[in-house]
Design a protein around this motif. Structure first.
Motif, short mmCIF file in Angstrom:
data_model
loop_
_atom_site.label_atom_id
_atom_site.label_comp_id
_atom_site.label_asym_id
_atom_site.label_seq_id
_atom_site.Cartn_x
_atom_site.Cartn_y
_atom_site.Cartn_z
N GLU A 145 54.19 41.96 44.45
CA GLU A 145 53.90 42.79 45.58
C GLU A 145 53.14 44.03 45.34
O GLU A 145 54.00 44.72 44.32
N PRO A 146 52.25 44.52 45.79
CA PRO A 146 51.53 45.69 45.51
C PRO A 146 52.31 46.88 45.96
O PRO A 146 53.31 46.70 46.83
N ILE A 147 52.36 48.08 45.40
CA ILE A 147 52.91 49.25 45.51
C ILE A 147 54.72 49.18 45.29
O ILE A 147 55.09 49.49 44.16
N ILE A 214 50.92 41.37 52.65
CA ILE A 214 49.65 40.69 52.53
C ILE A 214 49.05 40.67 51.09
O ILE A 214 48.62 39.59 50.58
N GLY A 215 49.22 41.79 50.50
CA GLY A 215 48.73 41.75 49.17
C GLY A 215 49.54 40.90 48.05
O GLY A 215 49.05 40.31 47.26
N MET A 216 50.97 40.66 48.52
CA MET A 216 51.57 39.76 47.47
C MET A 216 51.20 38.44 47.78
O MET A 216 51.05 37.63 46.88
N LEU A 220 49.70 35.96 44.86
CA LEU A 220 50.22 34.53 44.74
C LEU A 220 49.08 33.42 44.79
O LEU A 220 49.00 32.46 44.09
N GLU A 221 48.18 33.75 45.96
CA GLU A 221 47.23 32.64 46.21
C GLU A 221 46.28 32.56 45.34
O GLU A 221 45.77 31.46 45.00
N HIS A 226 46.85 42.76 41.90
CA HIS A 226 46.69 43.73 42.46
C HIS A 226 47.95 44.89 42.50
O HIS A 226 49.12 44.12 42.97
N LYS A 227 47.95 45.93 41.99
CA LYS A 227 49.19 46.40 41.87
C LYS A 227 49.22 47.74 43.03
O LYS A 227 50.20 48.31 43.54
#
Length: 228
Positions: A145-147, A214-216, A220-221, A226-227
């Motif tokens: 998960e970003p952030i 959504i970033g997570m 994964l996909e 992306h952090k």
């Protein structure tokens, strides 16, 4: 895993801010547009009631020890949604009352007194959940998960954040019940501030989760990292 805690969070945040604004108008004896507030509480209440009940009875959050989220997020949302729905019905049915600012405060607070019992009960539950978040260090985001995921290896950070957020909302709820049942309406000013703070933080947190979740799923996909 299909979840919708982003919508629940921003709706609950908006609901808390709405209740705080309504109480502020009430205690300052300002004009209240009853039909508009009834619509606002009806929309937010319906969303929280439906989504909160669905989370409570179907447990969509699952796996990797994340099941606690069904309790911590779903059940308070369902209770808050029911209360907002009650407020919507009351305001709509008593539109004539809110045309007289002199009588509005006394009559409205008297009508809210029974509901204050359930508000205080939810506040007690939220207070216990706040302690639970910290005691068991719950809420850490996965590394994908970003952030939030950048701090996942320090679970106490998010546990303190969520515990503090649930705690400030709980304080407002307990003060609300106390103010009504001890006939000390001056305490409602502190309720307003507690729910303004809680509402703003919850709304911003929910809005951020639209991006981070959504970033997570994207990470994964696609196997990306992306952090931010």
């Amino acid at each position: 895993m299909v979840v919708y805690n982003e919508l629940v969070a921003i709706t609950a945040g908006a609901g808390l801010l709405g209740v705080a604004a309504f109480l502020n108008l009430l205690i300052r004896k300002k004009p209240i547009e009853s039909e508009g507030w009834a619509a606002f509480f009806g929309v937010t209440g319906l969303l929280l009631l439906v989504l909160g009940l669905h989370t409570t009875v179907t447990w969509p959050f699952g796996g990797d020890g994340f099941e606690y989220a069904n309790i911590a997020f779903g059940q308070p949302a369902a209770g808050f949604g029911a209360l907002l729905t009650f407020a919507a019905v009351y305001l709509w049915r008593n539109r004539a009352l809110f045309g007289d600012t002199e009588q509005t405060k006394t009559a409205a607070l008297a009508a809210l007194k029974p509901a204050g019992i359930f508000v205080g009960t939810l506040g007690l539950g939220m207070a216990v959940l706040a302690v639970t978040f910290v005691r068991f260090q719950l809420g850490a985001a996965p590394p994908e998960e970003p952030i939030s995921g950048r701090f996942g290896h320090l679970p106490l950070i998010e546990a303190l954040f969520l515990g503090g957020l649930w705690g400030i909302i709980a304080i407002g709820a307990l003060l609300f019940a106390t103010a009504l049942w001890t006939e000390r309406p001056q305490l409602l000013r502190w309720v307003v501030w507690a729910w303004i703070i809680g509402g703003v933080v919850l709304l911003l947190f929910g809005a951020m989760n639209f991006y981070t979740h959504i970033g997570m799923y994207y990470n994964l996909e696609h196997g990306t990292t992306h952090k931010w």
